[in-house]
Design a protein around this motif. Structure first.
Motif, PDB file in Angstrom:
ATOM      1  N   LEU A   1       0.892  -1.247   0.103  1.00 23.18           N
ATOM      2  CA  LEU A   1      -0.119   0.104  -0.046  1.00 23.18           C
ATOM      3  C   LEU A   1       0.917   1.083   0.026  1.00 23.18           C
ATOM      4  N   LEU A   2       1.973   1.299   0.846  1.00 20.76           N
ATOM      5  CA  LEU A   2       2.479   2.218   0.780  1.00 20.76           C
ATOM      6  C   LEU A   2       3.592   2.490  -0.384  1.00 20.76           C
ATOM      7  N   VAL A   3       3.807   1.415  -1.219  1.00 24.02           N
ATOM      8  CA  VAL A   3       4.531   1.541  -2.452  1.00 24.02           C
ATOM      9  C   VAL A   3       3.434   1.925  -3.509  1.00 24.02           C
ATOM     10  N   ALA A   4       2.165   1.576  -3.447  1.00 21.31           N
ATOM     11  CA  ALA A   4       1.386   2.440  -4.570  1.00 21.31           C
ATOM     12  C   ALA A   4       1.045   3.617  -4.179  1.00 21.31           C
ATOM     13  N   SER A   5       1.027   4.129  -3.026  1.00 24.28           N
ATOM     14  CA  SER A   5       0.560   5.643  -2.594  1.00 24.28           C
ATOM     15  C   SER A   5       1.822   6.307  -2.861  1.00 24.28           C
ATOM     16  N   THR A   6       2.938   5.800  -2.854  1.00 23.07           N
ATOM     17  CA  THR A   6       4.433   6.805  -3.102  1.00 23.07           C
ATOM     18  C   THR A   6       4.238   6.699  -4.516  1.00 23.07           C
TER      19      THR A   6
ATOM     20  N   LEU B   1       8.915   9.868  12.258  1.00 25.49           N
ATOM     21  CA  LEU B   1       8.759   8.352  11.967  1.00 25.49           C
ATOM     22  C   LEU B   1       9.286   7.962  13.242  1.00 25.49           C
ATOM     23  N   GLN B   2       9.961   8.662  14.095  1.00 29.45           N
ATOM     24  CA  GLN B   2      10.173   7.980  15.339  1.00 29.45           C
ATOM     25  C   GLN B   2       9.304   8.347  16.524  1.00 29.45           C
ATOM     26  N   ARG B   3       8.589   9.540  16.326  1.00 29.44           N
ATOM     27  CA  ARG B   3       7.501   9.722  17.242  1.00 29.44           C
ATOM     28  C   ARG B   3       6.017   9.274  17.185  1.00 29.44           C
ATOM     29  N   PHE B   4       5.965   8.997  15.897  1.00 30.10           N
ATOM     30  CA  PHE B   4       4.381   8.731  15.760  1.00 30.10           C
ATOM     31  C   PHE B   4       4.193   7.456  14.908  1.00 30.10           C
ATOM     32  N   ASN B   5       3.245   6.785  15.173  1.00 33.06           N
ATOM     33  CA  ASN B   5       3.006   5.485  14.338  1.00 33.06           C
ATOM     34  C   ASN B   5       2.573   5.080  12.922  1.00 33.06           C
ATOM     35  N   THR B   6       2.753   4.056  12.234  1.00 38.17           N
ATOM     36  CA  THR B   6       2.527   3.982  10.970  1.00 38.17           C
ATOM     37  C   THR B   6       1.361   4.582  10.410  1.00 38.17           C
ATOM     38  N   ARG B   7       0.187   4.175  10.808  1.00 43.63           N
ATOM     39  CA  ARG B   7      -1.075   4.357  10.515  1.00 43.63           C
ATOM     40  C   ARG B   7      -1.296   6.263  10.444  1.00 43.63           C
ATOM     41  N   PRO B   8      -1.284   6.992  11.558  1.00 43.86           N
ATOM     42  CA  PRO B   8      -1.343   8.093  11.495  1.00 43.86           C
ATOM     43  C   PRO B   8      -0.622   8.897  10.731  1.00 43.86           C
ATOM     44  N   ILE B   9       0.778   8.512  10.414  1.00 43.64           N
ATOM     45  CA  ILE B   9       1.812   9.252   9.655  1.00 43.64           C
ATOM     46  C   ILE B   9       1.072   9.060   8.255  1.00 43.64           C
ATOM     47  N   TYR B  10       0.834   7.939   7.679  1.00 42.03           N
ATOM     48  CA  TYR B  10       0.127   7.512   6.590  1.00 42.03           C
ATOM     49  C   TYR B  10      -0.880   8.390   6.151  1.00 42.03           C
TER      50      TYR B  10
ATOM     51  N   PRO C   1      10.379   8.663   2.809  1.00 35.93           N
ATOM     52  CA  PRO C   1      10.997   8.126   4.029  1.00 35.93           C
ATOM     53  C   PRO C   1      10.075   7.200   4.743  1.00 35.93           C
ATOM     54  N   LEU C   2       8.935   7.315   4.767  1.00 39.54           N
ATOM     55  CA  LEU C   2       7.844   6.349   5.485  1.00 39.54           C
ATOM     56  C   LEU C   2       7.915   5.134   4.737  1.00 39.54           C
ATOM     57  N   LEU C   3       7.967   5.014   3.562  1.00 38.66           N
ATOM     58  CA  LEU C   3       7.985   3.601   2.711  1.00 38.66           C
ATOM     59  C   LEU C   3       9.409   2.931   3.269  1.00 38.66           C
ATOM     60  N   MET C   4      10.461   3.765   3.137  1.00 41.08           N
ATOM     61  CA  MET C   4      11.827   3.089   3.279  1.00 41.08           C
ATOM     62  C   MET C   4      11.902   2.676   4.484  1.00 41.08           C
ATOM     63  N   THR C   5      11.748   3.637   5.651  1.00 38.53           N
ATOM     64  CA  THR C   5      11.734   3.015   6.958  1.00 38.53           C
ATOM     65  C   THR C   5      10.991   1.917   7.406  1.00 38.53           C
TER      66      THR C   5
ATOM     67  N   ASN D   1      -0.653  -0.316  12.431  1.00 41.63           N
ATOM     68  CA  ASN D   1       0.471   0.243  13.222  1.00 41.63           C
ATOM     69  C   ASN D   1       1.552  -0.856  13.319  1.00 41.63           C
ATOM     70  N   VAL D   2       2.853  -0.769  12.684  1.00 36.25           N
ATOM     71  CA  VAL D   2       3.810  -1.716  12.402  1.00 36.25           C
ATOM     72  C   VAL D   2       5.277  -1.179  13.333  1.00 36.25           C
ATOM     73  N   SER D   3       5.075  -0.130  13.592  1.00 36.16           N
ATOM     74  CA  SER D   3       6.463   0.605  14.304  1.00 36.16           C
ATOM     75  C   SER D   3       6.224   0.667  15.594  1.00 36.16           C
ATOM     76  N   GLU D   4       7.108   1.005  16.472  1.00 38.31           N
ATOM     77  CA  GLU D   4       7.172   1.217  17.734  1.00 38.31           C
ATOM     78  C   GLU D   4       7.593   2.481  18.008  1.00 38.31           C
ATOM     79  N   PRO D   5       6.654   3.712  18.087  1.00 37.21           N
ATOM     80  CA  PRO D   5       7.044   5.041  18.588  1.00 37.21           C
ATOM     81  C   PRO D   5       7.509   5.128  19.772  1.00 37.21           C
ATOM     82  N   ARG D   6       8.412   6.103  20.009  1.00 30.98           N
ATOM     83  CA  ARG D   6       8.834   6.787  21.282  1.00 30.98           C
ATOM     84  C   ARG D   6       9.081   8.085  21.354  1.00 30.98           C
TER      85      ARG D   6
END
Length: 495
Positions: free
Chosen positions: A35-40, A90-99, A138-142, A208-213
């Motif tokens: 989905l990230l590939v298609a959106s990018t 990308l460190q502070r927020f999770n995948t879904r809200p960033i997308y 950057p979201l896709l790559m990370t 959400n596939v990342s672990e924000p901190r």
């Protein structure tokens, strides 16, 4: 003392290399990545449509070239300002809200552009679009580097390369077709429902596939980054443009941006000691990241130069119409997209060097060949040259991306992807400015010597390609020094 930080971090982080996942988690991860590939792809396609559309937009909204070019310059400036901040986001927020934020910005900007009643509103719409576009790569790559095991990264990065190759190739052709049938608003009219569909689907399906901190945001770094990268992009974009002012805007941008960038670097060196840098420069302590990034910048500068000069030559010297020129560039882009996944698999099996060496040699050979073009050059010669060059670039981009990001330890993925995307923008602007400046100065010199307009423009084009050919030699040398990331060494033997 700081020089030891990255290797120590690397030794601590190697344990976090992704392990084999159960099928359900792997399917979830693949769904998110695709989905990230298609959106990018969609946002990159939008980025490359404006070149052909500028003239009709200027005529429709009654602005001159000086104002019209801001539709491109403002987009680049916004990208340069926003991308460095993505490392923090990308460190502070999770995948879904960033997308959701990225695709919402893109969709809102596209809607404003579609109904823009004036040039000023359209310009604002491009800024909003660029804000969303800047986040996506950057979201896709990370996300990819976090989720995909090392031994599959080449294959997945090959799929990502489709975005970088096919979107720029299709962009001008798509734009030309829309202009002929629907006018310039049709470009945004087609993009809007696609963007909204991606947003709606992502809101339902992206997990959400990342672990924000919690990480602090240094406001001074943001300001210095905006002035530094934005100033350099603006200065490079303004090189060679006529100015009615006594002050050269290009020099103001380059000098001001350069000073701000130096202060930005010094600020990051202080902040990274306590892990609070906006862009952590410890990524450069990994030699393979630095080498791969340097090669990427050389190739992007050459590529962007060719992308701008070749259509100018086709339209201005050979007299082709925009749609025909776009169609001539289409086969090369499609070829890159078709072979990119295979290149990724070859990378997983053999590493970067067997791909990079022939790839850089092919690109350099084509650039040297293009130094002989003149006003009688056949379009079939240009088609063949572009296809061969595209094949060479396909052998280069996937290995470089994978080697660069795979070289850093996982804690630096977001910083490395933001750094890569930011410097790509700078390299593209620098390549464009260099090629155009050389082309314009050589053309003016030949005109002053009595050459015809077409002969002078062809001579300027040859000079620009000569510069690109010389620069490409650096990439050939660099190709011999790129190695397979350490966490991929020996992995394939077990598969």
């Amino acid at each position: 003392m700081t020089e030891r930080t990255a290797p120590d971090a690397e030794s601590l982080d190697t344990s976090s290399v992704p392990l084999p996942l159960d099928p359900a988690v792997e399917r979830r991860n693949n769904k998110v990545i695709w989905l990230l590939v298609a959106s990018t792809f969609v946002v990159f396609l939008n980025e490359t449509t404006m070149g052909v559309a500028l003239r009709p937009i200027m005529e429709s909204l009654h602005v001159d070239e000086r104002a019209g070019q801001w539709l491109t310059t403002a987009f680049l400036l916004t990208m340069a300002v926003v991308i460095p901040i993505t490392g923090y986001l990308l460190q502070r927020f999770n995948t879904r809200p960033i997308y959701i934020a990225a695709m919402s910005l893109f969709s809102v900007g596209t809607a404003i552009a579609l109904f823009a009643p004036s040039f000023e509103v359209l310009l604002a719409a491009r800024v909003v679009q660029a804000s969303g576009t800047a986040i996506m790569m950057p979201l896709l790559m990370t996300t990819l580097m976090t989720l995909v095991p090392p031994h599959h990264r080449g294959k997945m990065m090959g799929n990502v390369s489709i975005v970088m190759s096919v979107a720029p190739a299709i962009g001008p052709t798509f734009s030309g077709l829309m202009l002929n049938s629907l006018g310039w608003r049709g470009i945004f009219g087609v993009m809007l429902p696609i963007g909204l569909a991606m947003l709606a689907y992502g809101m339902r399906k992206v997990e959400n596939v990342s672990e924000p901190r919690k990480v602090p945001l240094d406001v001074l770094s943001v300001v210095l980054s905006a002035i530094g990268f934005g100033g350099l992009i603006y200065g490079l974009s303004a090189v060679g443009q006529e100015s009615t002012s006594a002050i050269d805007p290009a020099m103001v941008g380059l000098i001001g941006g350069g000073i701000a960038l130096v202060l930005f670097v010094l600020r990051q060196l202080v902040l990274q000691r306590r892990d609070e840098a906006l862009l952590d420069l410890r990524t450069f302590h990994f030699p393979q990241f630095t080498i791969s990034l340097a090669m990427m910048l050389v190739m992007m500068a050459s590529l962007f130069g060719v992308i701008i000069v070749l259509p100018l030559f086709m339209l201005g010297v050979l007299g082709l119409d925009p749609v025909t020129a776009g169609l001539l560039l289409l086969p090369g882009g499609i070829l890159m997209g078709v072979i990119a996944p295979f290149v990724g698999r070859l990378f997983d099996r053999f590493g970067p060097r067997p791909l990079l060496v022939p790839g850089t040699v092919l690109v350099s050979a084509v650039l040297w060949t293009l130094t002989i073009v003149d006003e009688n050059t056949s379009i079939w010669f240009l088609l063949a040259a572009h296809v061969v060059m595209s094949f060479g670039l396909a052998l280069i981009f996937t290995p470089l991306f994978t080697s660069a990001l795979g070289a850093v330890s996982p804690r630096f993925y977001s910083h490395a992807s933001a750094m890569l995307s930011t410097l790509q923008q700078l390299a593209g602007a620098a390549g464009t400015a260099l090629f155009i400046t050389v082309l314009a100065s050589q053309t003016a010199q030949l005109l002053a010597g009595g050459a015809t307009a077409d002969a002078a423009a062809a001579g300027g084009t040859r000079a620009a390609f000569t510069i690109g050919a010389i620069i490409s030699l650096l990439a050939i040398v660099g190709a011999f020094f790129v190695k397979k990331p350490a966490d991929m060494e020996g992995v394939h033997a077990g598969h």
